[in-house]
Design a protein around this motif. Structure first.
Motif, PDB file in Angstrom:
ATOM      1  N   ILE A 297       0.803 -24.595 -15.564  1.00  0.00           N
ATOM      2  CA  ILE A 297       0.368 -23.462 -16.373  1.00  0.00           C
ATOM      3  C   ILE A 297       0.661 -22.186 -15.604  1.00  0.00           C
ATOM      4  CG2 ILE A 297      -1.606 -22.332 -17.451  1.00  0.00           C
ATOM      5  CD1 ILE A 297      -2.887 -25.089 -17.727  1.00  0.00           C
ATOM      6  N   ALA A 298       1.351 -21.261 -16.216  1.00  0.00           N
ATOM      7  CA  ALA A 298       1.695 -20.008 -15.545  1.00  0.00           C
ATOM      8  C   ALA A 298       0.426 -19.200 -15.306  1.00  0.00           C
ATOM      9  CB  ALA A 298       2.671 -19.201 -16.398  1.00  0.00           C
ATOM     10  N   VAL A 299       0.288 -18.699 -14.092  1.00  0.00           N
ATOM     11  CA  VAL A 299      -0.844 -17.845 -13.757  1.00  0.00           C
ATOM     12  C   VAL A 299      -0.440 -16.403 -14.000  1.00  0.00           C
ATOM     13  CG1 VAL A 299      -2.405 -17.105 -11.922  1.00  0.00           C
ATOM     14  CG2 VAL A 299      -1.633 -19.482 -12.024  1.00  0.00           C
ATOM     15  N   PRO A 300      -1.179 -15.683 -14.828  1.00  0.00           N
ATOM     16  CA  PRO A 300      -0.771 -14.316 -15.128  1.00  0.00           C
ATOM     17  C   PRO A 300      -0.863 -13.412 -13.898  1.00  0.00           C
ATOM     18  CG  PRO A 300      -2.989 -14.746 -15.950  1.00  0.00           C
ATOM     19  CD  PRO A 300      -2.445 -16.052 -15.481  1.00  0.00           C
ATOM     20  N   ALA A 301       0.021 -12.429 -13.831  1.00  0.00           N
ATOM     21  CA  ALA A 301      -0.049 -11.437 -12.766  1.00  0.00           C
ATOM     22  C   ALA A 301      -1.390 -10.725 -12.863  1.00  0.00           C
ATOM     23  CB  ALA A 301       1.100 -10.449 -12.906  1.00  0.00           C
ATOM     24  N   THR A 302      -1.926 -10.359 -11.719  1.00  0.00           N
ATOM     25  CA  THR A 302      -3.292  -9.837 -11.727  1.00  0.00           C
ATOM     26  C   THR A 302      -3.416  -8.552 -10.946  1.00  0.00           C
ATOM     27  OG1 THR A 302      -5.580 -10.372 -11.156  1.00  0.00           O
ATOM     28  CG2 THR A 302      -3.882 -11.245  -9.705  1.00  0.00           C
ATOM     29  N   ARG A 303      -4.293  -7.698 -11.416  1.00  0.00           N
ATOM     30  CA  ARG A 303      -4.674  -6.516 -10.673  1.00  0.00           C
ATOM     31  C   ARG A 303      -5.837  -6.872  -9.757  1.00  0.00           C
ATOM     32  NH1 ARG A 303      -4.310  -4.600 -16.060  1.00  0.00           N
ATOM     33  NH2 ARG A 303      -2.745  -2.976 -16.413  1.00  0.00           N
ATOM     34  N   ALA A 304      -6.103  -5.984  -8.806  1.00  0.00           N
ATOM     35  CA  ALA A 304      -7.294  -6.132  -7.984  1.00  0.00           C
ATOM     36  C   ALA A 304      -8.530  -5.957  -8.865  1.00  0.00           C
ATOM     37  CB  ALA A 304      -7.291  -5.084  -6.875  1.00  0.00           C
TER      38      ALA A 304
ATOM     39  N   PRO B 179      -0.172  -6.641   4.796  1.00  0.00           N
ATOM     40  CA  PRO B 179      -0.929  -7.813   4.334  1.00  0.00           C
ATOM     41  C   PRO B 179      -0.290  -8.404   3.080  1.00  0.00           C
ATOM     42  CG  PRO B 179      -2.380  -5.942   4.748  1.00  0.00           C
ATOM     43  CD  PRO B 179      -0.981  -5.411   4.812  1.00  0.00           C
ATOM     44  N   ALA B 180      -0.515  -9.670   2.849  1.00  0.00           N
ATOM     45  CA  ALA B 180      -0.018 -10.335   1.645  1.00  0.00           C
ATOM     46  C   ALA B 180      -1.171 -11.102   1.008  1.00  0.00           C
ATOM     47  CB  ALA B 180       1.147 -11.265   1.983  1.00  0.00           C
ATOM     48  N   PRO B 181      -2.185 -10.374   0.520  1.00  0.00           N
ATOM     49  CA  PRO B 181      -3.386 -11.037  -0.010  1.00  0.00           C
ATOM     50  C   PRO B 181      -3.145 -11.719  -1.350  1.00  0.00           C
ATOM     51  CG  PRO B 181      -3.505  -8.678  -0.395  1.00  0.00           C
ATOM     52  CD  PRO B 181      -2.278  -8.907   0.437  1.00  0.00           C
ATOM     53  N   ARG B 182      -3.679 -12.915  -1.473  1.00  0.00           N
ATOM     54  CA  ARG B 182      -3.568 -13.645  -2.734  1.00  0.00           C
ATOM     55  C   ARG B 182      -4.827 -13.492  -3.584  1.00  0.00           C
ATOM     56  NH1 ARG B 182       0.799 -16.358  -3.474  1.00  0.00           N
ATOM     57  NH2 ARG B 182       2.210 -16.746  -1.728  1.00  0.00           N
TER      58      ARG B 182
ATOM     59  N   ASP C  53       0.970  -2.083   1.898  1.00  0.00           N
ATOM     60  CA  ASP C  53       0.884  -2.591   0.522  1.00  0.00           C
ATOM     61  C   ASP C  53      -0.255  -3.599   0.452  1.00  0.00           C
ATOM     62  OD1 ASP C  53       1.189  -3.554  -2.024  1.00  0.00           O
ATOM     63  OD2 ASP C  53       3.343  -3.900  -1.873  1.00  0.00           O
ATOM     64  N   ALA C  54      -1.389  -3.165  -0.118  1.00  0.00           N
ATOM     65  CA  ALA C  54      -2.547  -4.046  -0.233  1.00  0.00           C
ATOM     66  C   ALA C  54      -2.696  -4.620  -1.632  1.00  0.00           C
ATOM     67  CB  ALA C  54      -3.820  -3.298   0.170  1.00  0.00           C
ATOM     68  N   HIS C  55      -1.677  -4.454  -2.463  1.00  0.00           N
ATOM     69  CA  HIS C  55      -1.722  -5.099  -3.778  1.00  0.00           C
ATOM     70  C   HIS C  55      -1.693  -6.614  -3.593  1.00  0.00           C
ATOM     71  CE1 HIS C  55      -0.148  -1.112  -5.070  1.00  0.00           C
ATOM     72  NE2 HIS C  55      -0.834  -1.376  -6.162  1.00  0.00           N
ATOM     73  N   LEU C  56      -2.358  -7.316  -4.486  1.00  0.00           N
ATOM     74  CA  LEU C  56      -2.314  -8.776  -4.453  1.00  0.00           C
ATOM     75  C   LEU C  56      -0.876  -9.242  -4.665  1.00  0.00           C
ATOM     76  CD1 LEU C  56      -5.481  -9.678  -6.574  1.00  0.00           C
ATOM     77  CD2 LEU C  56      -5.305  -9.213  -4.116  1.00  0.00           C
TER      78      LEU C  56
ATOM     79  N   SER D 277       0.255  -9.366  -8.135  1.00  0.00           N
ATOM     80  CA  SER D 277       0.086  -8.159  -8.934  1.00  0.00           C
ATOM     81  C   SER D 277       1.434  -7.618  -9.393  1.00  0.00           C
ATOM     82  CB  SER D 277      -0.628  -7.078  -8.109  1.00  0.00           C
ATOM     83  OG  SER D 277      -0.568  -5.825  -8.775  1.00  0.00           O
ATOM     84  N   PRO D 278       1.506  -7.100 -10.616  1.00  0.00           N
ATOM     85  CA  PRO D 278       2.761  -6.474 -11.064  1.00  0.00           C
ATOM     86  C   PRO D 278       3.094  -5.220 -10.253  1.00  0.00           C
ATOM     87  CG  PRO D 278       0.985  -6.060 -12.639  1.00  0.00           C
ATOM     88  CD  PRO D 278       0.470  -7.071 -11.665  1.00  0.00           C
TER      89      PRO D 278
END
Length: 201
Positions: free
Chosen positions: A3-10, A131-134, A177-180, A183-184
């Protein structure tokens, strides 16, 4: 079947439409000119102990009250200006933070006399990796570089520039870059790859 996991914002970006717009349009985009960096450093200092949403809601009032954060103008503020700002209901009326902003403007001007400027100094602390936060729980609040930059800024006469405030500044203006990872907006600065390595490396 996967199942595709949608891109997410923080998570913080979903708390209010103003935060979502800030996240989608501004947070993490490079800011390299002096006035822009001074404004964001000032706003991060005013945010200390409060929510970023509170600051965003008052941002235009801050810009009017502080002459668009022109360091030359703010550095010349005197006692009457401090009292004017303390009476301005459109901003966060904290005497220590207001006074620190004036001192920081003067410190910004001194950097010019020393052959550099605030933007160049701040950007010189860009890390080798980002960082490369998931998930939100993996997003750091400080870094080795933010601690070093905070120490240097204090040495140069700045105040309200602790490692957490400085790290928030660094993420806001694209140094980090602290975006997940999903994240788009990950990589929106054009400086970082999705895995946290620098573009071109």
């Amino acid at each position: 079947m996967s199942i595709a996991v949608p891109a997410t914002r923080a998570a913080w970006a979903l708390q209010d439409p103003l935060l979502t717009a800030y996240y989608d349009e501004e947070w993490g985009m490079p800011v390299r000119e002096e006035t822009g960096v001074f404004e964001r450093l000032s706003l991060e200092a005013f945010q200390a102990g409060l929510s970023w949403l509170t600051v965003l809601r008052k941002r235009e009032s801050f810009r009017r009250a502080f002459d668009r954060f022109d360091p030359e103008i703010v550095a010349a503020y005197g006692a009457a200006d401090i009292e004017r700002l303390l009476a301005d209901t459109g901003i966060i009326r904290n005497r220590r933070k207001i006074s620190a902003t004036v001192r920081n403007a003067a410190a910004t001007l001194r950097l010019r006399d020393e052959g550099t400027d605030l933007a160049a100094l701040v950007w010189s602390y860009m890390p080798e990796r980002s960082p490369a936060p998931r998930g939100d729980d993996e997003v750091p609040s400080t870094s080795r570089e933010s601690a070093a930059l905070a120490k240097e800024l204090k040495r140069r006469g700045f105040s309200f520039v602790g490692p957490t405030t400085v790290f928030a500044l660094m993420t806001a203006i694209g140094i980090v870059d602290a975006h997940l990872v999903d994240s788009p907006r990950r990589g929106c600065s054009g400086l970082w790859n999705r895995d946290g390595t620098r573009v071109g490396e």
